[in-house]
Design a protein around this motif. Structure first.
Motif: not given
Length: 331
Positions: A214-238
């Motif tokens: 089981w893997h958990y991510q807070n949608a407003n947490d930027i760390v699990p967005n890295f280093p995945v290209s698509d979600t790094i992009f979405l980080t700029g929209l937070l």
């Protein structure tokens, strides 16, 4: 210590998740050996890793019955070193986490499994860690002898970089014990806010060989967005409309750009690396923004990011309120 209080949480989550998030919280305690019983009454640390030069730390604990074991792995860097400004965060991603170099992963059956060099270094640190309690036994040998051979349940858990290491260690451990004809049926994995450790072939292999993850991510947490290209992009929209990355300027490779543009450019850097999160039971939830960090400044943007990353947000989602303030847990 301030006692814990519980609330209903999310009933759809497995019971082991609550124990797992508390274990990750204990890894940040000043004295985990003595503090663990304050958060998990009756639990005892039986193998206590000596912190490495890189700040990696892990322990093995057992519950009051003596039958259920857990390996908890800590994130290594304090938040003030990472959630300080753009330069500090970029340095963590590109250098400390060392994701621009990938190495082959031998503990997978997929065609070309790769993990970041930083993940491999941290995994090796934990694998070779010494027991401060003086057993003289390695982490793996302790788990095989005391947990796997007797058929006891084992929970592996980690927050942030600790979750990254937990994914890598679990991949190694499952391959190792099944190769020695031991069952992995009693092993479970829980990660919280973990950055991706490897590419798609690494993630898919881990998904296939350990369904109980089981893997958990807070949608407003930027760390699990890295280093995945698509979600790094979405980080700029937070965090829009405030603090808005589009309204904050930083220097990226000598050019002054908006923080949003910096994340977009960084996303492009990782487009060809193929980093991917695991799919098994990947749960994304939302935490409200912290109102004290809503000015359009780099300081507030990264303070917001640091607060969103705290273990306490993950615990709250699972129905446990922790006594520590949100910005004080590491990464």
């Amino acid at each position: 210590m301030t006692p814990l209080s519980s609330n209903p949480g999310n009933g759809a989550q497995p019971a082991g998740a609550t124990t797992a998030v508390l274990l990750t919280y204990v890894t940040y305690a000043s004295d985990p050996v003595n503090d663990i019983s304050s958060y998990l009454p009756g639990w005892k640390i039986v193998w206590n890793g000596t912190q490495t030069d890189d700040g990696n730390y892990a322990f093995i604990a057992v519950d009051p019955t003596g039958a259920n074991y857990a390996l908890a792995i800590r994130g290594s860097l304090p938040p003030q070193d990472v959630f300080n400004n753009w330069d500090a965060f970029a340095n963590w991603i590109l250098e400390d986490l060392d994701v621009v170099t990938q190495v082959s992963w031998p503990y997978a059956s997929t065609p070309k499994p790769l993990i970041s060099n930083g993940a491999n270094t941290s995994f090796t640190n934990v694998l070779n860690m010494q027991d401060a309690l003086g057993s003289g036994v390695s982490l793996t040998d302790y788990l095989v002898t005391n947990v796997i051979k007797p058929g006891n349940p084992l929970t592996i858990a980690g927050h942030s970089l600790g979750g990254n290491i937990a994914n890598v260690f679990t991949s190694y451990f499952i391959t190792t014990i099944t190769g020695e004809q031991y069952s992995s049926d009693n092993v479970s994995l829980y990660t919280f806010a973990a950055p991706a450790a490897g590419n798609g072939d690494f993630a898919n292999d881990l998904d296939a060989k350990l369904p109980a993850a089981w893997h958990y991510q807070n949608a407003n947490d930027i760390v699990p967005n890295f280093p995945v290209s698509d979600t790094i992009f979405l980080t700029g929209l937070l965090y829009d409309p405030a603090p808005a990355a589009s309204a904050i300027t930083v220097v990226y490779k000598g050019y002054t750009v908006s923080l949003r543009e910096a994340f977009f450019l960084l996303s492009g850097v990782f487009l060809l690396y193929g980093y991917q999160q695991q799919n098994n039971h990947y749960t994304v939830f939302n935490t409200a923004l912290y109102t004290e960090y809503e000015s359009n400044t780099a300081e507030d943007w990264f303070a917001q990011a640091g607060s969103q990353h705290a273990v306490s947000n993950y615990a709250a989602f699972l129905g446990v309120m922790l006594p520590l303030q949100p910005a004080t847990q590491g990464v």
